[in-house]
Enzyme design. Structure first.
Site, mmCIF file in Angstrom:
data_model
loop_
_atom_site.group_PDB
_atom_site.id
_atom_site.type_symbol
_atom_site.label_atom_id
_atom_site.label_comp_id
_atom_site.label_asym_id
_atom_site.label_seq_id
_atom_site.Cartn_x
_atom_site.Cartn_y
_atom_site.Cartn_z
ATOM 1 C CE LYS A 52 27.244 55.343 93.751
ATOM 2 N NZ LYS A 52 27.933 54.955 94.976
ATOM 3 C CB CYS A 73 47.376 83.422 96.467
ATOM 4 S SG CYS A 73 47.976 84.700 97.567
HETATM 5 N N1 LIG Z 1 30.010 47.410 93.813
HETATM 6 C C1 LIG Z 1 29.865 48.494 94.542
HETATM 7 O O1 LIG Z 1 30.591 48.723 95.511
HETATM 8 C C2 LIG Z 1 28.785 49.489 94.219
HETATM 9 C C3 LIG Z 1 28.513 50.530 95.130
HETATM 10 C C4 LIG Z 1 27.497 51.432 94.855
HETATM 11 C C5 LIG Z 1 26.793 51.322 93.658
HETATM 12 N N2 LIG Z 1 27.088 50.334 92.771
HETATM 13 C C6 LIG Z 1 26.278 50.227 91.551
HETATM 14 O O2 LIG Z 1 25.294 49.223 91.760
HETATM 15 C C7 LIG Z 1 25.048 48.490 90.554
HETATM 16 C C8 LIG Z 1 25.353 47.037 90.778
HETATM 17 O O3 LIG Z 1 26.729 46.894 91.075
HETATM 18 P P1 LIG Z 1 27.354 45.491 91.494
HETATM 19 O O4 LIG Z 1 28.793 45.748 91.752
HETATM 20 O O5 LIG Z 1 26.523 44.864 92.545
HETATM 21 O O6 LIG Z 1 27.158 44.678 90.113
HETATM 22 P P2 LIG Z 1 27.556 43.172 89.781
HETATM 23 O O7 LIG Z 1 27.991 43.156 88.377
HETATM 24 O O8 LIG Z 1 28.422 42.616 90.858
HETATM 25 O O9 LIG Z 1 26.161 42.405 89.897
HETATM 26 C C9 LIG Z 1 25.082 42.620 89.028
HETATM 27 C C10 LIG Z 1 24.204 41.359 89.055
HETATM 28 O O10 LIG Z 1 23.024 41.642 88.299
HETATM 29 C C11 LIG Z 1 22.660 40.441 87.675
HETATM 30 N N3 LIG Z 1 21.677 40.694 86.607
HETATM 31 C C12 LIG Z 1 21.872 41.216 85.373
HETATM 32 N N4 LIG Z 1 20.701 41.295 84.708
HETATM 33 C C13 LIG Z 1 19.742 40.826 85.552
HETATM 34 C C14 LIG Z 1 18.331 40.644 85.456
HETATM 35 N N5 LIG Z 1 17.649 40.958 84.353
HETATM 36 N N6 LIG Z 1 17.670 40.156 86.513
HETATM 37 C C15 LIG Z 1 18.328 39.815 87.642
HETATM 38 N N7 LIG Z 1 19.670 39.944 87.795
HETATM 39 C C16 LIG Z 1 20.361 40.437 86.759
HETATM 40 C C17 LIG Z 1 23.987 39.852 87.188
HETATM 41 O O11 LIG Z 1 23.881 38.484 86.872
HETATM 42 C C18 LIG Z 1 24.864 40.142 88.414
HETATM 43 O O12 LIG Z 1 24.831 39.065 89.323
HETATM 44 C C19 LIG Z 1 25.906 49.174 89.500
HETATM 45 O O13 LIG Z 1 25.140 50.156 88.849
HETATM 46 C C20 LIG Z 1 27.016 49.803 90.286
HETATM 47 O O14 LIG Z 1 27.573 50.920 89.608
HETATM 48 C C21 LIG Z 1 28.062 49.417 93.031
#
Ligand SMILES: NC(=O)c1ccc[n+]([C@@H]2O[C@H](COP(=O)([O-])OP(=O)(O)OC[C@H]3O[C@@H](n4cnc5c(N)ncnc54)[C@H](O)[C@@H]3O)[C@@H](O)[C@H]2O)c1
Length: 441
Positions: free
Chosen positions: A212, A270
């Site tokens: 990742k 190169c």
């Molecule tokens: N956004 C993307 O495009 C993307 C793509 C691939 C991977 N990721 C990864 O996925 C993960 C999530 O990303 P995201 O953009 O969806 O995050 P985000 O911040 O949009 O959402 C995270 C959610 O988790 C909730 N949360 C926090 N603690 C919690 C708990 N104890 N129980 C339940 N919910 C809880 C928050 O309230 C929030 O709604 C990250 O690690 C990110 O790096 C993101």
């Protein structure tokens, strides 16, 4: 087969996953600490703005396949699989903030304590290699009083969706990666992804976590590279679009696995010269191009790592198999192996070199001039007898693909160290008792 899935974290990843799993016919329970998000999903509305997600969520809600709760225990008890999709933001220092991961792991673990049926916990959040093993599994085990692999299973399954096209990326990913301690742990998740196209890789948790990061780092390198090239083109009055179009049409050397295998430093007549010319030109144009400027220092660091690897063996009798920058050529100009040898001689090592492509008598022009300036007494270090060269050494450095596997296997012996700079394919590696290592693998 229809499964029951709980999704912890209703941000981008969690909401898109909820919409897509529900659309695939599974029962989905969304969980979040943010009550507004729970209320939205619970009433059939998307907590995020993303193409197609709103429609999929409304449809699944109307069909009774999509629920939402802020009660972790309730969600765990009514589902077979839980996906952790909580955020992993940066702290001010840049360090990864694992507090949400730790918190949700404790909640899931506590709920598992009350569950007497099998459960699979799938981590989707992006975490550094080692996090699932050293943070998530220990918390789940201590909070549940149960053992991973026995009472519940843990899988690391990274997400490759891009915001804006997240639903189609989810349903047609480049690949699906399932990291686990054992193949049995992924049984349910394998079933879940059965109809998702693309290659499915089942690997270790650490590899899945690392792929990742490597993917995102490479995307960042590509963007930085493309923008610096575009900037350079613009300042040189060259058409960026045409350069990019022609450059990317080469899928043999440019947009391909070529040059992406971790091994030794680049060299030859190169690459170093052309990089110097371009970075000098950028300086003249008053342009700061840090990605391009970092490449020569990065290469030099890599040669340093090779020297350290040799010195760490505490042996002084060193042989190098392959002096030119690659097999099949006698071009020694800016060969990183030549730099390596020069530095090892400076460290008091006794060097012997075998390279069937390099004969001092045949070297001419700038190639001969280069080697005479860098290692004037190179002639006394070269030998044409591979067996004698290997047998006389304590450390054998493989610098090119010149020596064949049968010869290497026959001459190497236990007690010798082999440092393979070029990361030979498994098929070409010698079968011997010598200690075998690379510098970046
Ligand atoms: N956004 C993307 O495009 C993307 C793509 C691939 C991977 N990721 C990864 O996925 C993960 C999530 O990303 P995201 O953009 O969806 O995050 P985000 O911040 O949009 O959402 C995270 C959610 O988790 C909730 N949360 C926090 N603690 C919690 C708990 N104890 N129980 C339940 N919910 C809880 C928050 O309230 C929030 O709604 C990250 O690690 C990110 O790096 C993101």
């Amino acid at each position: 087969m229809s499964l029951s899935i709980s999704l912890f974290g209703l941000g981008y990843v969690g909401s898109v996953s909820a919409a897509c799993f529900a659309q695939m016919g599974h029962k989905v329970v969304g969980v979040d600490v943010n009550r507004d998000k729970v209320a939205m999903l619970g009433s059939g509305k998307s907590p995020i703005v993303e193409a197609r997600v709103g429609a999929l969520i409304a449809e699944a809600h109307a069909a009774g396949r999509l629920l939402a709760t802020s009660d972790a225990k309730d969600a765990i008890l009514q589902t077979d699989i839980s996906f952790i999709c909580v955020g992993t933001p940066s702290l001010r220092s840049g360090k990864l903030d694992l507090s949400h991961i730790e918190h949700v792991s404790r909640e899931i673990g506590a709920a598992l304590r009350e569950k007497n049926a099998p459960h699979t916990v799938v981590l989707r959040s992006t975490v550094l290699p080692g996090t699932t093993e050293s943070v998530v599994i220990p918390i789940l085990e201590s909070a549940s009083g149960q053992k991973s692999g026995i009472n519940f299973n843990v899988v690391y399954n990274p997400e490759f969706m891009r915001e804006g096209s997240a639903v189609s990326d989810f349903l047609q990913p480049p690949y699906t990666i399932l990291g686990s301690r054992s193949p049995q742990d992924v049984t349910l998740v394998r079933e879940l992804y059965r109809d998702i196209p693309g290659t499915r890789y089942e690997t270790t948790i650490a590899v899945a976590e690392m792929v990742k990061y490597v993917s995102n780092l490479f995307h960042a390198v590509k963007v930085g590279f493309a923008n610096e090239i575009g900037t350079l083109c613009k300042h040189l009055g060259v058409d960026t679009q045409v350069v990019t179009q022609i450059f990317t049409s080469d899928t043999k050397l440019n947009i391909s696995p070529a040059y992406l295998s971790p091994g030794f430093a680049f060299g030859g007549s190169c690459l170093p010269k052309d990089l110097r010319a371009i970075t000098y030109k950028a300086k003249e144009l008053d342009l700061d191009l840090p990605v391009l400027q970092a490449l020569i220092p990065s290469n030099a660091e890599h040669i340093d790592r090779a020297i350290e690897a040799v010195l760490r063996t505490k042996k002084k009798k060193i042989c190098l198999l392959g002096l030119s920058f690659k097999a099949g050529t006698d071009d020694l100009r800016e060969s990183p192996q030549v730099q390596l040898i020069k530095r090892l001689i400076g460290e008091g090592c006794h060097i012997c070199i075998w390279d069937p492509d390099v004969s001092l008598g045949r070297l001419t022009g700038s190639n001969r001039q280069y080697i005479e300036e860098v290692i004037p007494h190179i002639g006394s270090l070269l030998s044409g007898d591979l067996e004698t060269v290997i047998k006389g050494a304590e450390v054998v450095i493989i610098g090119t693909r010149s020596a064949d596997q049968a010869q290497l296997s026959a001459y190497l012996r236990a007690g010798q160290f082999v440092i393979d700079l070029i990361n030979l394919d498994a098929m070409r590696r010698p079968k011997s008792a010598a200690a075998y290592q690379g510098i970046c693998w």
